[in-house]
Scaffold this motif. Structure first.
Motif, short mmCIF file in Angstrom:
data_model
loop_
_atom_site.label_atom_id
_atom_site.label_comp_id
_atom_site.label_asym_id
_atom_site.label_seq_id
_atom_site.Cartn_x
_atom_site.Cartn_y
_atom_site.Cartn_z
N GLU A 140 0.92 -1.33 0.10
CA GLU A 140 0.00 0.05 -0.09
C GLU A 140 0.65 1.25 0.10
OE1 GLU A 140 -3.33 -0.01 -0.23
OE2 GLU A 140 -3.30 -2.40 -0.35
N GLU A 141 0.41 2.36 -0.25
CA GLU A 141 0.98 3.61 -0.28
C GLU A 141 1.57 4.04 0.94
OE1 GLU A 141 0.25 8.42 -1.28
OE2 GLU A 141 -1.28 6.89 -2.02
N SER A 142 1.00 3.60 2.31
CA SER A 142 2.02 3.88 3.46
C SER A 142 3.07 2.89 3.74
CB SER A 142 0.83 3.71 4.69
OG SER A 142 0.40 2.44 4.49
N GLU A 143 2.92 1.74 3.27
CA GLU A 143 4.08 1.00 3.20
C GLU A 143 5.26 1.20 2.27
OE1 GLU A 143 6.48 -2.67 3.99
OE2 GLU A 143 4.77 -1.65 5.04
N GLN A 144 4.78 1.87 1.15
CA GLN A 144 5.89 2.18 0.19
C GLN A 144 6.56 3.54 0.74
OE1 GLN A 144 4.63 3.02 -3.83
NE2 GLN A 144 3.66 0.83 -4.08
N GLU A 145 5.78 4.44 1.45
CA GLU A 145 6.57 5.47 1.98
C GLU A 145 7.16 5.09 2.98
OE1 GLU A 145 3.03 7.85 3.11
OE2 GLU A 145 2.51 8.64 1.23
N ARG A 146 6.83 4.11 3.92
CA ARG A 146 7.93 3.87 5.11
C ARG A 146 9.18 3.00 4.25
NH1 ARG A 146 8.77 -0.85 7.46
NH2 ARG A 146 7.39 -2.06 6.54
N ARG A 147 8.91 2.29 3.50
CA ARG A 147 10.22 1.56 2.58
C ARG A 147 11.06 2.60 2.11
NH1 ARG A 147 6.98 -3.17 -0.51
NH2 ARG A 147 6.73 -4.63 1.24
N GLU A 148 10.49 3.86 1.49
CA GLU A 148 11.18 4.64 1.04
C GLU A 148 12.18 5.57 1.68
OE1 GLU A 148 11.04 8.62 -2.02
OE2 GLU A 148 9.37 7.49 -1.71
#
Length: 125
Positions: free
Chosen positions: A14-22
């Motif tokens: 999800e977008e929140s997971e992508q932000e955390r990974r980034e």
């Protein structure tokens, strides 16, 4: 590593997971790359993948796959600890190779140009 495990690692999230990974990738990418440079035979592709993953023009699915692979690369503890010299990065290589296959053609020439500049400017710091 089996294909099922790699497939699970490469889920875009999800977008929140992508932000955390980034955030994690941005913080840990360069120090991890310095440690891995001699064991990873495709450092230029790896750096270009980094620039592709943080490029807002990159499609969301591609960003998600690359961020997942790069997050795995920068994790201090993974399937095979990176401290184990050459063997330690073999699982990272498998995950990154699968990610490159999944996003085939999405890393653009501009990402490679940025990679070349960064590698020139950051030689083994």
């Amino acid at each position: 590593m089996d294909d099922i495990k790699i497939g699970e690692i490469l889920l875009p999230g999800e977008e929140s997971e992508q932000e955390r990974r980034e955030r994690r990738v941005r913080r840990r990418f360069w120090p991890t790359l310095r440690r891995a440079a001699r064991q990873i035979p495709f450092s230029r592709d790896l750096v270009a993948a980094y620039y592709c993953a943080v490029d807002p023009k990159t499609p969301t699915r591609t960003r998600g796959i690359l961020l997942a692979a790069l997050a795995y690369f920068v994790l201090p503890l993974d399937f095979l600890p990176d401290m184990l010299a050459v063997v330690g990065f073999s699982d990272d290589v498998a995950v990154l190779t699968a990610a490159f296959a999944a996003i085939s053609g999405q890393i653009k020439e501009g990402h490679y140009q940025k990679a070349d500049e960064a590698m020139r400017d950051r030689p083994d710091e």
